[in-house]
Enzyme design. Structure first.
Site, PDB file in Angstrom:
ATOM      1  N   ASP A   1     -16.349 -12.995   9.545  1.00  0.00           N
ATOM      2  CA  ASP A   1     -17.096 -12.265  10.559  1.00  0.00           C
ATOM      3  C   ASP A   1     -16.326 -10.995  10.887  1.00  0.00           C
ATOM      4  OD1 ASP A   1     -19.183 -11.893  12.536  1.00  0.00           O
ATOM      5  OD2 ASP A   1     -17.699 -12.387  14.057  1.00  0.00           O
TER       6      ASP A   1
ATOM      7  N   GLU B   1     -16.028  -7.640  13.878  1.00  0.00           N
ATOM      8  CA  GLU B   1     -16.431  -6.969  15.110  1.00  0.00           C
ATOM      9  C   GLU B   1     -16.243  -5.476  14.873  1.00  0.00           C
ATOM     10  OE1 GLU B   1     -17.961  -8.565  17.293  1.00  0.00           O
ATOM     11  OE2 GLU B   1     -17.367 -10.624  16.815  1.00  0.00           O
TER      12      GLU B   1
ATOM     13  N   HIS C   1     -17.805  -8.103  22.492  1.00  0.00           N
ATOM     14  CA  HIS C   1     -16.543  -8.673  22.005  1.00  0.00           C
ATOM     15  C   HIS C   1     -15.347  -8.447  22.923  1.00  0.00           C
ATOM     16  CE1 HIS C   1     -15.692  -4.588  20.744  1.00  0.00           C
ATOM     17  NE2 HIS C   1     -16.636  -4.595  19.819  1.00  0.00           N
TER      18      HIS C   1
ATOM     19  N   HIS D   1     -17.785 -12.882  21.659  1.00  0.00           N
ATOM     20  CA  HIS D   1     -17.677 -12.919  20.208  1.00  0.00           C
ATOM     21  C   HIS D   1     -16.232 -12.623  19.798  1.00  0.00           C
ATOM     22  CE1 HIS D   1     -22.130 -12.448  19.008  1.00  0.00           C
ATOM     23  NE2 HIS D   1     -22.066 -12.809  20.272  1.00  0.00           N
TER      24      HIS D   1
ATOM     25  N   ASP E   1     -15.640 -17.066  15.584  1.00  0.00           N
ATOM     26  CA  ASP E   1     -16.996 -17.145  15.048  1.00  0.00           C
ATOM     27  C   ASP E   1     -16.982 -17.616  13.591  1.00  0.00           C
ATOM     28  OD1 ASP E   1     -17.784 -16.262  17.490  1.00  0.00           O
ATOM     29  OD2 ASP E   1     -18.707 -14.400  16.816  1.00  0.00           O
TER      30      ASP E   1
END
Length: 232
Positions: A7, A9, A57, A150, A155
């Protein structure tokens, strides 16, 4: 088969201008976690974190000031992912950002045939939805109560559990069973799995009264009773 559940960000939603500021990855080998992970925070240069992204986030410009740039960690990322399949939820978004970062460095893009989108898998498996990561955690009974915001590694860890559940990876393959010392070997598709025997039997749950009642019932039925072939 080696897969990396990952994942990212980012500073915002536009991969042409926004930048990756965090990446997390969890390694799977034949659909089982190996324990190897990757987690990096990345300085986006002069690109500031958009307030909407910050609300998701919580990663601030101040926090990222002393972090390495993407060029400084690109080799580390390529090393970790090398030869593996890239697996992400809504992978078009994450791969779009990764490929944009690679393009800035003159590195080859990750080809679509090496990518699995778990959102597409979830939509096929659960067409009525919802299919967000949080919704899938609830569907599969995965605890995500610690997910206040997040985070790329958190995640990835949650998605790895969801992915394994979605593809049925926790179910051992059925195959020929042969005895070995101290247990059995199940010849599964991906190689032998050793199933060890218990070092001692579990204590009986039946009371003496229940055993006597069962014996009386079997005697009453007669010698043809199937239960006469088994011991309590």
């Amino acid at each position: 088969m080696r897969e990396i559940i990952f994942d990212t960000e980012t500073t915002g939603l536009d991969s042409r201008d926004d930048r990756v500021i965090e990446i997390g990855g969890v390694e799977l080998e034949n659909q089982f976690p190996t324990g190897r992970t990757l987690h990096l925070y990345i300085n986006p240069g002069d690109r500031k974190v958009h307030p909407d992204a910050l609300a998701v986030h919580g990663i601030t410009d101040e926090f990222l000031k002393d972090k390495p740039g993407f060029a400084d960690v690109a080799d580390q990322i390529l090393d970790f992912f090398g030869g593996a399949r890239w697996v992400a939820h809504n992978a078009t978004f994450d791969i779009g950002f990764i490929n944009a970062e690679f393009a800035r460095l003159g590195l080859p893009a990750v080809a679509g045939e090496h990518v699995t989108d778990t959102l597409a898998l979830a939509r096929r498996k659960h067409p009525m939805g919802p299919n967000s990561l949080d919704a899938l955690c609830r569907r599969y009974g995965i605890d995500n109560s610690h997910r206040a915001k997040h985070g790329a590694l958190l995640d990835s860890e949650l998605l790895a559990e969801v992915y394994i559940e979605m593809i049925g990876g926790r179910q051992a393959a059925l195959g020929l069973v042969t005895s070995v010392a101290g247990g059995q070997t199940i010849e599964a598709e991906d190689g032998p799995i050793i199933v060890l025997q218990r070092p001692r039997l579990l204590p009986a749950r039946l009371t003496e009264v229940e055993v006597a009642a069962h014996a009386a019932l079997v005697a009453k039925i007669g010698t043809k009773a199937i239960w006469s072939k088994y011991e309590c």
